[in-house]
Design an enzyme around this catalytic site. Structure first.
Site, short mmCIF file in Angstrom:
data_model
loop_
_atom_site.label_atom_id
_atom_site.label_comp_id
_atom_site.label_asym_id
_atom_site.label_seq_id
_atom_site.Cartn_x
_atom_site.Cartn_y
_atom_site.Cartn_z
N SER A 77 3.91 -2.71 -25.93
CA SER A 77 5.24 -3.26 -26.74
C SER A 77 5.70 -2.38 -28.03
O SER A 77 6.65 -2.21 -28.39
CB SER A 77 5.18 -4.77 -27.48
OG SER A 77 3.97 -4.48 -28.35
N LYS A 155 3.42 -5.16 -34.63
CA LYS A 155 4.92 -4.86 -34.66
C LYS A 155 5.37 -4.05 -35.72
O LYS A 155 4.47 -3.71 -36.82
CB LYS A 155 5.55 -6.34 -34.57
CG LYS A 155 5.01 -7.38 -33.45
CD LYS A 155 5.48 -6.55 -31.93
CE LYS A 155 4.99 -7.55 -31.02
NZ LYS A 155 5.12 -7.07 -29.54
#
Length: 309
Positions: A77, A155
């Site tokens: 991701s 993230k």
């Protein structure tokens, strides 16, 4: 007269019992003991080695719990800033755990955090029924050589508490009415390079809005918890800031913390192209009479000058 110096013999110690007087045999025994002592010291190293290993592991775990920790990136991701996917070597990153004790998390920071209860893990880490395998996996996770707990995420912070985030304007994420500058965004091969649209969300105070750099292959604040405010992450859940890629050697280097809001551009969010160009058109239309009259007046002045001549 100078008296002769007495020799250290048994005859010179008449007051000392015979059994306490040193003999050659006893002196040889002490010499032998010294030699055997050296041998024993060499052998004791192997006895101390397990203790040294345990102490080193304990210190490593303590350092990683309070100062800096090595994390393995298990998913893709955050590509290509961080690599971590099936078929490629998962990056190991060093996470600074003390930075946010003195400063607040900011836009552009790549952070590791505990997912809120409503978040679903991106990776599946099945637990082994073998207690030894499970124990080694836990130990490996603690020192960064095994995948982290499935509740740990990596993230990038896009917006902080009090800011409003939404998507999209010309395929760009917008914060407080400004389109972000995001050179780190990666588009998954074989998928359209299109941002996932979502309605405006005002990030609550004490929370951050996070997204993966691999925009169309990241389960982040846009999706987790049903999206919206439920996708925001409490600042208290942040473990630390990713600083350096430590493994593999070919990937050594710092982790980008480019602030996407630094060069953000104000735009008319969601307006059609003709509406975005409307103010310019109105300005041109309003300016035309002024220019036309200016030319007429200039021509009149020139004629008047010519007549006087």
């Amino acid at each position: 007269m100078v008296e002769p110096v007495s020799q250290n013999t048994s005859e010179d110690e008449p007051d000392r019992p015979e059994e306490e007087r040193p003999t050659r045999a006893s002196r040889r025994g002490r010499s032998g003991a010294k030699k055997f002592g050296k041998v024993n010291k060499k052998r004791s190293f192997w006895k101390e080695l397990p203790i040294l290993i345990v102490v080193a592991l304990v210190l490593t775990i303590l350092i990683q719990q309070f100062l800096a920790k090595v994390y393995m990136i298990p998913s893709g991701s955050m590509e290509t800033t961080l690599h971590g996917c099936s078929g490629c070597t998962g990056d190991r990153i060093l996470v600074d755990r003390i930075t946010y004790d003195f400063t607040d998390p900011g836009p552009g920071d790549v952070v590791v955090f505990k997912g809120p209860p409503a978040w679903v893990g991106e990776i599946d880490t099945p637990e082994s029924s073998n207690i030894f395998v499970s124990g080694f996996r836990t130990l490996g996770s603690l020192i960064g050589f095994a995948p982290p707990d499935e509740r740990d995420f990596v993230k990038r912070i896009i917006a902080v508490g009090g800011q409003t985030v939404q998507c999209c304007d010309n395929n760009r994420v917008v914060v407080d009415g400004k389109a972000l500058d995001e050179p780190y965004v990666h588009w998954e091969e074989g998928m359209p390079p299109t941002e996932r649209t979502f309605e405006p969300v005002k990030v609550p105070a004490g929370y951050v809005w996070v997204m993966g750099d691999n925009r169309n292959n990241s389960s982040d604040s846009r999706i987790q918890g049903g999206g919206g405010v439920n996708g925001a992450v409490p600042v208290d859940n942040i473990i630390g800031k990713a600083r350096v890629i430590v493994l593999p050697p070919g990937r050594w280097g710092g982790v980008s913390d480019h602030n996407p809001q630094a060069n953000a551009q104000p735009l008319a969010l969601g307006a059609p192209a003709w509406q975005q160009g409307l103010p310019l058109g109105v300005g041109i239309a309003a300016a035309w009479p002024v220019v036309f009259l200016g030319r007429r007046m200039s021509a009149g002045v020139r004629k008047a000058v010519d007549r006087r001549r």
